[in-house]
Scaffold this motif. Sequence first.
Motif, PDB file in Angstrom:
ATOM      1  N   UNK A   1       2.143  15.138   2.659  1.00  0.00           N
ATOM      2  CA  UNK A   1       0.814  15.756   2.681  1.00  0.00           C
ATOM      3  C   UNK A   1      -0.089  15.355   1.530  1.00  0.00           C
ATOM      4  N   UNK A   2       0.422  14.551   0.562  1.00  0.00           N
ATOM      5  CA  UNK A   2      -0.408  14.143  -0.581  1.00  0.00           C
ATOM      6  C   UNK A   2      -0.736  12.662  -0.454  1.00  0.00           C
ATOM      7  N   UNK A   3      -1.976  12.315  -0.768  1.00  0.00           N
ATOM      8  CA  UNK A   3      -2.389  10.909  -0.707  1.00  0.00           C
ATOM      9  C   UNK A   3      -1.532  10.056  -1.650  1.00  0.00           C
ATOM     10  N   UNK A   4      -1.179   8.873  -1.208  1.00  0.00           N
ATOM     11  CA  UNK A   4      -0.466   7.941  -2.088  1.00  0.00           C
ATOM     12  C   UNK A   4      -1.519   7.208  -2.912  1.00  0.00           C
ATOM     13  N   UNK A   5      -1.474   7.394  -4.230  1.00  0.00           N
ATOM     14  CA  UNK A   5      -2.501   6.786  -5.091  1.00  0.00           C
ATOM     15  C   UNK A   5      -1.905   5.809  -6.099  1.00  0.00           C
ATOM     16  N   UNK A   6      -0.582   5.757  -6.187  1.00  0.00           N
ATOM     17  CA  UNK A   6       0.062   4.845  -7.138  1.00  0.00           C
ATOM     18  C   UNK A   6       1.554   4.889  -6.917  1.00  0.00           C
ATOM     19  N   UNK A   7       2.325   4.106  -7.690  1.00  0.00           N
ATOM     20  CA  UNK A   7       3.775   4.103  -7.523  1.00  0.00           C
ATOM     21  C   UNK A   7       4.355   5.501  -7.741  1.00  0.00           C
ATOM     22  N   UNK A   8       5.384   5.849  -6.961  1.00  0.00           N
ATOM     23  CA  UNK A   8       5.989   7.182  -7.048  1.00  0.00           C
ATOM     24  C   UNK A   8       7.455   7.028  -7.451  1.00  0.00           C
ATOM     25  N   UNK A   9       7.959   7.986  -8.232  1.00  0.00           N
ATOM     26  CA  UNK A   9       9.355   7.884  -8.667  1.00  0.00           C
ATOM     27  C   UNK A   9      10.357   8.018  -7.528  1.00  0.00           C
ATOM     28  N   UNK A  10       9.933   8.620  -6.410  1.00  0.00           N
ATOM     29  CA  UNK A  10      10.883   8.819  -5.310  1.00  0.00           C
ATOM     30  C   UNK A  10      10.847   7.678  -4.287  1.00  0.00           C
TER      31      UNK A  10
ATOM     32  N   UNK B   1       0.855  -1.196   0.000  1.00  0.00           N
ATOM     33  CA  UNK B   1       0.000   0.000   0.000  1.00  0.00           C
ATOM     34  C   UNK B   1       0.894   1.252   0.000  1.00  0.00           C
ATOM     35  N   UNK B   2       1.962   1.219   0.834  1.00  0.00           N
ATOM     36  CA  UNK B   2       2.899   2.351   0.868  1.00  0.00           C
ATOM     37  C   UNK B   2       3.555   2.581  -0.495  1.00  0.00           C
ATOM     38  N   UNK B   3       3.824   1.468  -1.208  1.00  0.00           N
ATOM     39  CA  UNK B   3       4.470   1.563  -2.518  1.00  0.00           C
ATOM     40  C   UNK B   3       3.484   1.994  -3.606  1.00  0.00           C
ATOM     41  N   UNK B   4       2.203   2.065  -3.256  1.00  0.00           N
ATOM     42  CA  UNK B   4       1.187   2.441  -4.242  1.00  0.00           C
ATOM     43  C   UNK B   4       0.846   1.284  -5.173  1.00  0.00           C
ATOM     44  N   UNK B   5       1.181   0.056  -4.752  1.00  0.00           N
ATOM     45  CA  UNK B   5       0.928  -1.129  -5.588  1.00  0.00           C
ATOM     46  C   UNK B   5      -0.389  -1.808  -5.210  1.00  0.00           C
ATOM     47  N   UNK B   6      -0.961  -1.380  -4.102  1.00  0.00           N
ATOM     48  CA  UNK B   6      -2.184  -2.012  -3.584  1.00  0.00           C
ATOM     49  C   UNK B   6      -3.082  -0.893  -3.079  1.00  0.00           C
ATOM     50  N   UNK B   7      -4.400  -1.048  -3.275  1.00  0.00           N
ATOM     51  CA  UNK B   7      -5.318  -0.021  -2.777  1.00  0.00           C
ATOM     52  C   UNK B   7      -5.613  -0.285  -1.302  1.00  0.00           C
ATOM     53  N   UNK B   8      -6.162   0.681  -0.622  1.00  0.00           N
ATOM     54  CA  UNK B   8      -6.586   0.484   0.764  1.00  0.00           C
ATOM     55  C   UNK B   8      -8.109   0.413   0.801  1.00  0.00           C
ATOM     56  N   UNK B   9      -8.634  -0.187   1.862  1.00  0.00           N
ATOM     57  CA  UNK B   9     -10.093  -0.247   1.984  1.00  0.00           C
ATOM     58  C   UNK B   9     -10.619   1.035   2.611  1.00  0.00           C
ATOM     59  N   UNK B  10      -9.910   1.545   3.630  1.00  0.00           N
ATOM     60  CA  UNK B  10     -10.257   2.850   4.198  1.00  0.00           C
ATOM     61  C   UNK B  10      -9.074   3.403   4.958  1.00  0.00           C
ATOM     62  N   UNK B  11      -9.195   4.654   5.394  1.00  0.00           N
ATOM     63  CA  UNK B  11      -8.101   5.324   6.089  1.00  0.00           C
ATOM     64  C   UNK B  11      -7.298   6.186   5.125  1.00  0.00           C
ATOM     65  N   UNK B  12      -6.322   6.870   5.688  1.00  0.00           N
ATOM     66  CA  UNK B  12      -5.516   7.796   4.883  1.00  0.00           C
ATOM     67  C   UNK B  12      -4.064   7.360   4.904  1.00  0.00           C
ATOM     68  N   UNK B  13      -3.394   7.570   3.793  1.00  0.00           N
ATOM     69  CA  UNK B  13      -1.968   7.293   3.733  1.00  0.00           C
ATOM     70  C   UNK B  13      -1.332   8.354   2.839  1.00  0.00           C
ATOM     71  N   UNK B  14      -0.516   9.181   3.473  1.00  0.00           N
ATOM     72  CA  UNK B  14      -0.002  10.365   2.780  1.00  0.00           C
ATOM     73  C   UNK B  14       1.514  10.409   2.815  1.00  0.00           C
ATOM     74  N   UNK B  15       2.068  11.019   1.760  1.00  0.00           N
ATOM     75  CA  UNK B  15       3.499  11.304   1.741  1.00  0.00           C
ATOM     76  C   UNK B  15       3.632  12.782   1.416  1.00  0.00           C
TER      77      UNK B  15
END
Length: 283
Positions: free
Chosen positions: A93-102, A77-91
């Motif tokens: 201040x922005x929601x993680x919605x998919x894989x990130x280059x950093x 989920x942190x890697x943006x490879x899996x969706x979440x069912x609920x809750x927030x996960x931010x990097x």
Amino acid sequence: MVALKVQPAGGAYGAPISASDSTKSAMIRIAGLEKRFKTRSGETVNALTNVNLDIHENEFISVVGPSGCGKTTLLRILAGLESRSSGAIQCDGAEITGPRPDVGVVFQQATLLPWNTVLANVLLPAHLRNDKSEATVKRAEGLLAFMGLKDFAQKYPFELSGGMQQRVAICRALMREPRILLMDEPFGALDAMTREAMNMELMRVWSEERKTVIFITHSIPEAVLLGDRVVVMSPRPGRISEIIDVDVGRPRSLQTMATPRFGELCDHIRTIFGAQSVTATSL
Ligand SMILES: Nc1ncnc2c1ncn2[C@@H]1O[C@H](COP(=O)(O)OP(=O)(O)O)[C@@H](O)[C@H]1O
Ligand SMILES: [Mg+2]
């Protein structure tokens, strides 16, 4: 009884985090994270329940927990490879919605392409972006040298030991100079001595390249040796039982593992698992 700086599992959205952390704002913020899977037979599996965690820039976070408690799910989920069912996960201040280059990811298996040389494997992320520049090749060669693999650039994965293959995978993850490194039991398949050597390598990489690392393991000593904090997870449905400050100075070495404080911290984590009836086979 040993005095421990233990943070209840609430984090920023629950119980207070430690004084040293409260002055810094979080780089990664996980709040009320839940993950449910639907199995093929239609059952619902609660993989993660109410996970709350703040991670600061340049922190080394170890996550330890029994098999099936949702460690890989959390990392994916942190890697943006899996969706979440609920809750927030931010990097930042922005929601993680998919894989990130950093973000760089290292899995338990090195997953190298057997038909590519070591150098071509490290260059793969760049080649996928059509980056074939001289500077990029130089970076790959530099990383291989940094990891003691200078003479293996033109070899193929099958010519390397398991530890060397995993070092190649780490070079590949570092290619894009990620700010965040996510590692899922990266040394789990290695023998004990190679694993200790890899722990030392990783601490060197972390101290020289200063990254935020989330390192998943089922080894309690490995978690304590590497981490600034150890997140202890409970058996399914995966929750955070405790977050422990590793108040052991750096630089650390294998001798650190022989110090009384190191032993106390490991024993404390074992006690948590003991209270949860986690047996050695499920770790
Ligand atoms: N894609 C999936 N579909 C159904 N269940 C899954 C899936 N991925 C993981 N699970 C279940 O979620 C739980 C947590 O899995 P995982 O995150 O792999 O645990 P860990 O890495 O701690 O061993 C397990 O019970 C596992 O069977
Ligand atoms: Mg796993």
